[in-house]
Design an enzyme around this catalytic site. Sequence first.
Site, mmCIF file in Angstrom:
data_model
loop_
_atom_site.group_PDB
_atom_site.id
_atom_site.type_symbol
_atom_site.label_atom_id
_atom_site.label_comp_id
_atom_site.label_asym_id
_atom_site.label_seq_id
_atom_site.Cartn_x
_atom_site.Cartn_y
_atom_site.Cartn_z
ATOM 1 C CB THR A 105 -2.641 13.810 3.143
ATOM 2 O OG1 THR A 105 -3.485 13.057 4.021
ATOM 3 C CG2 THR A 105 -2.079 14.972 3.885
ATOM 4 C CG ASP A 106 0.746 12.404 -0.604
ATOM 5 O OD1 ASP A 106 0.966 13.182 0.334
ATOM 6 O OD2 ASP A 106 1.402 11.370 -0.808
ATOM 7 C CD GLU A 155 3.275 6.903 1.882
ATOM 8 O OE1 GLU A 155 2.788 5.853 1.433
ATOM 9 O OE2 GLU A 155 2.808 8.035 1.623
ATOM 10 C CB VAL A 159 -0.958 -0.008 1.220
ATOM 11 C CG1 VAL A 159 -1.698 1.315 1.329
ATOM 12 C CG2 VAL A 159 -1.951 -1.150 1.098
ATOM 13 C CG ASN A 172 -0.082 6.636 -0.502
ATOM 14 O OD1 ASN A 172 0.771 7.394 -0.051
ATOM 15 N ND2 ASN A 172 0.115 5.338 -0.616
ATOM 16 C CG ASN A 181 3.869 6.320 -2.955
ATOM 17 O OD1 ASN A 181 3.511 7.372 -3.445
ATOM 18 N ND2 ASN A 181 3.013 5.427 -2.514
ATOM 19 C CG ASP A 232 -8.554 13.583 -43.953
ATOM 20 O OD1 ASP A 232 -7.694 13.215 -44.764
ATOM 21 O OD2 ASP A 232 -9.142 14.672 -44.026
ATOM 22 C CB ILE A 260 0.649 1.151 -4.914
ATOM 23 C CG1 ILE A 260 1.206 -0.256 -5.083
ATOM 24 C CG2 ILE A 260 -0.199 1.524 -6.106
ATOM 25 C CD1 ILE A 260 0.170 -1.329 -4.964
ATOM 26 C CG ASP A 291 -6.298 18.229 -45.446
ATOM 27 O OD1 ASP A 291 -5.686 17.996 -46.499
ATOM 28 O OD2 ASP A 291 -7.522 18.396 -45.382
ATOM 29 C CD GLU A 314 3.940 11.943 1.897
ATOM 30 O OE1 GLU A 314 2.816 12.120 1.396
ATOM 31 O OE2 GLU A 314 4.445 10.817 2.066
ATOM 32 C CG ASP A 324 -11.279 18.474 -43.950
ATOM 33 O OD1 ASP A 324 -10.908 17.453 -44.566
ATOM 34 O OD2 ASP A 324 -11.258 19.614 -44.443
#
Length: 1059
Positions: A828-829, A800, A334, A825, A797, A735, A337, A381, A961, A731
């Site tokens: 707060t971040d 942590e 946790v 994560n 991270n 295309d 990631i 074009d 952080e 257009d």
Amino acid sequence: MGKGAQTNGTKESKPLLDLEEYAAWAKDVRECEENYQVDSKVGLSDTEVEKRLKKYGTNELEKHEGQSILRLVLDQFNDTLVRILLAAAVISFVLAWYDGDEGGEMEITAFVEPLVIFLILIVNAIVGVWQESNAEKALEALKEIQSEQATVIRNGKKVSSLPAKELVPGDIVELRVGDKIPADMRVISLVSSTLRVEQGSLTGESEAVSKTTKPVAQETDIQGKKCMVFAGTTVVNGNCYCMVTDTGMNTEIGKVHSQIQEASQNEEDTPLKKKLNEFGEVLTLLIGLICLLVWLINVKYFLSWEYVNGWPTNFKFSFEKCTYYFEIAVALAVAAIPEGLPAVITTCLALGTRKMAQKNALVRKLPSVETLGCTTVICSDKTGTLTTNQMAVAKFVAMGHGPHAVRLFSVEGTTYNPHDGKIHDWPAGRMDSNLQTIAKIAALANDAGIEKSEKGYVATGMPTEAALKVLVEKMGLPAGLRSGSSAGHGDLMVCSQEWSKTESRIATLEFDRDRKSMGVIVKSKSGRNSLLVKGAVENLLERSSYVQLLDGSVVELDSKAKAAILNSLNELSSAALRVLGFAYKEDPPEFTTYNGDEDHPAHNLLLDPANYSSIESKLVFAGLAGLRDPPRKEVRQAIEDCRAAGIQVIVITGDNKNTAEAICREIGVFGQHEDISSRSLTGREFMEHRDQKGHLAYKGGLLFSRAEPRHKQEIVRLLKDLGEVVAMTGDGVNDAPALKLADIGIAMGIAGTEVAKEASDMVLADDNFSTIVAAVGEGRSIYNNMKAFIRYMISSNIGEVASIFLTAAIGIPEGLIPVQLLWVNLVTDGPPATALGFNPPDKYIMKKAPRRSDDSLISAWILFRYLVIGLYVGVATVGVFIIWYTHGSFLGIDLSQDGHSLVTYSQLSNWGQCKSWENFTVSPFTAGDRVFNFDSNPCDYFQGGKVKAMTLSLSVLVAIEMFNSLNALSEDESLLTMPPWVNPWLLLAMSVSFGLHFLILYVPFLAQVFGIVPLSLNEWLLVLAVALPVIFIDEILKFVGRMTSGAQTSPRPSKRKTE
């Protein structure tokens, strides 16, 4: 493919040629009738239609089955980060369920974490499915441009309003003005003198194309097939009969449909997605190694044994302790990631789309914002993107004082706005007779008009005629007719209207492809008739006997006068202008007394177009005008900006080579006198080129004219093979496949078809090339900001992970639990990371070469920096935990006010052996309004009693952080040169994050969920004292980075080689 049996029961059944191999455009009408076994006067019989329907199927585009919702949902979990997160959530849920027997307060905490992770994954999957399900819309939009009905000859009778899907090869179809063409067909006879078809959406041509019944060469490209009309295009002038040659998926539009489908199968991840996937794979490996290391370090706590005769025996295994360290491993996952990263990236991209929308770039797919930042090639074009898609007169030639003298006037303006630009050296209000004649012919031999709409000034009728009407307004009126010009008048067409008041039209000689001119007979107020003609200069000169001079006098057109006019024609043509001549004849014979009455003898002459050439003979030549689809004013600077930014511009157009080359020289893709013979190819020449990749690798501008859809696709595919990040504009329907295949497909908002828009990633609201360049700059800025918050979140991270690893390594109680890490994560971040997306752009952002798509998100030096920062975060969070347990004061800050007992570091790191300690007691301590008492179980001081130390660790993590987000304002710049207030949003976000942290600290219910308690003022001083050094550490590292980066600042050479 073969063809069915009898036609109307009159012919014996015989096998047909394979239709796919049959080049109907290269065969005359009789051969086509024989091949398709049909009499064009009678059509097919019902039985033959039935056979052919069985053989060839209905005239419809296939419906490709898209991926099922379940498949789309499962695909969202085909991502390394997501899979790690899913595994962590499942394991957390199982452990929470297992621990549920104990009940109590921690049960709520245990289930919060897996449920929050599941919620993140569900939202992520919903967004992904919604985005991908939009991909099928391009194919649906393609079906909408198909005709629904057709007028067909069957069984010798005309059947109107037949469903177009019932058409089969060999059907005879009647087309009229305004009809949408229902299938690919061979023109077999013209009812009107001319037939013009608007097929620009399929071929890229800027004007309607004249069609004929005459066959052309078999190897002719799609634009050159003058005897063919194509499904989905529109008849703008004329009436004809055609034979259906291809239906459904065999039509040109069907091939486009297949190409879109094929291109959608080849869609790749964006550069950032690839980088994040790579990062996820590395992260998986690291998490595995760290978890294994944590288990190896702590194996002594849940597995023990004795040695007997050198062999381990009497193994003792503690399932409870094993589970505890398994939970630590989950906490590590946790922590490692960045769960909030997908949400922050989505938010940043969404903010980017808003910024781009303000610049007229409407982003349809969020990841495109980031991909724009690393665009290395823009394939544009020509018509409507580099040019205005509005015809305008650039120059016109009037006659001088003598028959061999001419006057050249340059005309400003690039739009249908009559007030856009002026005529240079114009004798305002003093128009001589010759100029008046030109103005009168341009105004009266003209069926177009100009209107003002929400999209600006638009033409009604033929673009070339509308451009002549604009010229008339810029010329103004002669003093005798009405003073001044149209400027300042509310009516756009005031000059043209004044001319029409002086002379009224009584007959029209329609344009045809043989004489290449159009004429009108007008009657003046005095009752005198005149013939006014405009058309191809060479054809008018052949039928002209005289020339009008500046003063209005008429003299004979001799060879010298003709040479002077042809010289002017060549001058205008070499500048890629479309040239029209003007001529007239006073009192045309047979029409001197004509008044438009059908009973007049001359009226019968007008009914047969074959008479028009003789009527338009012995003309008086007056002058000529050069028209073009002019380049947009701002495009030249945008091309320069691309060159400065290291972006290659490749022009791919369906238009002819000379016109495209002239425009490319004018806008700066090529130099004015540069030899471009090796850099300007037609689509066919490129496909036959022996070294296609070598040609595309040329560093500089390239042009491909007469390009077909397959050519565009091949160019995009080869560029991607060369490692380029390709933005493709378009257009038309033609295309769409290339738009789908390109890294960034950019459709036109005004002129674009719905098919092109649905296949695109971005739509230009103003159809302007310079908007793309502005969007690329915005994309680069957004990517830099995304790098800032990705670095910020990843460094957090790392901190942590370091914290949990150190905790496990030295054996102290767990200082941060998974639900707290998840809160940090995600919540707060999140605000500071999002606010970093508002960092002001680098003013030199479009002076640097584009980043390569394989450039790493994090360089080796940046990784080292954040490992140092991460290590400090780990030391600080673990350190403050140890300080609370072992010190009564720290840096002069008194920590003993809550009355907690102090222990030695040795006791803290061996807390698992607490039950074997003799006479171990601890005092109660207070936290907020709660009192923690450990009389019944002193050893619970290291588990239930760690709540204050955990709160300090969490608060230090949050504070570090927040301060670290200030470090992320710039990769190398010091906070002294780039202070926090350059991004006020970041200061606001930090306040929000601190506010959210205070919320969970001081609201009892939330404090209970997160397993924390309120802190005192002294404890907050300790938090700040431990957290602030992170700024000084990174400032030192930035300084070292600036000192050592001198050698790395030289620009990286482009990966494209010079041919």
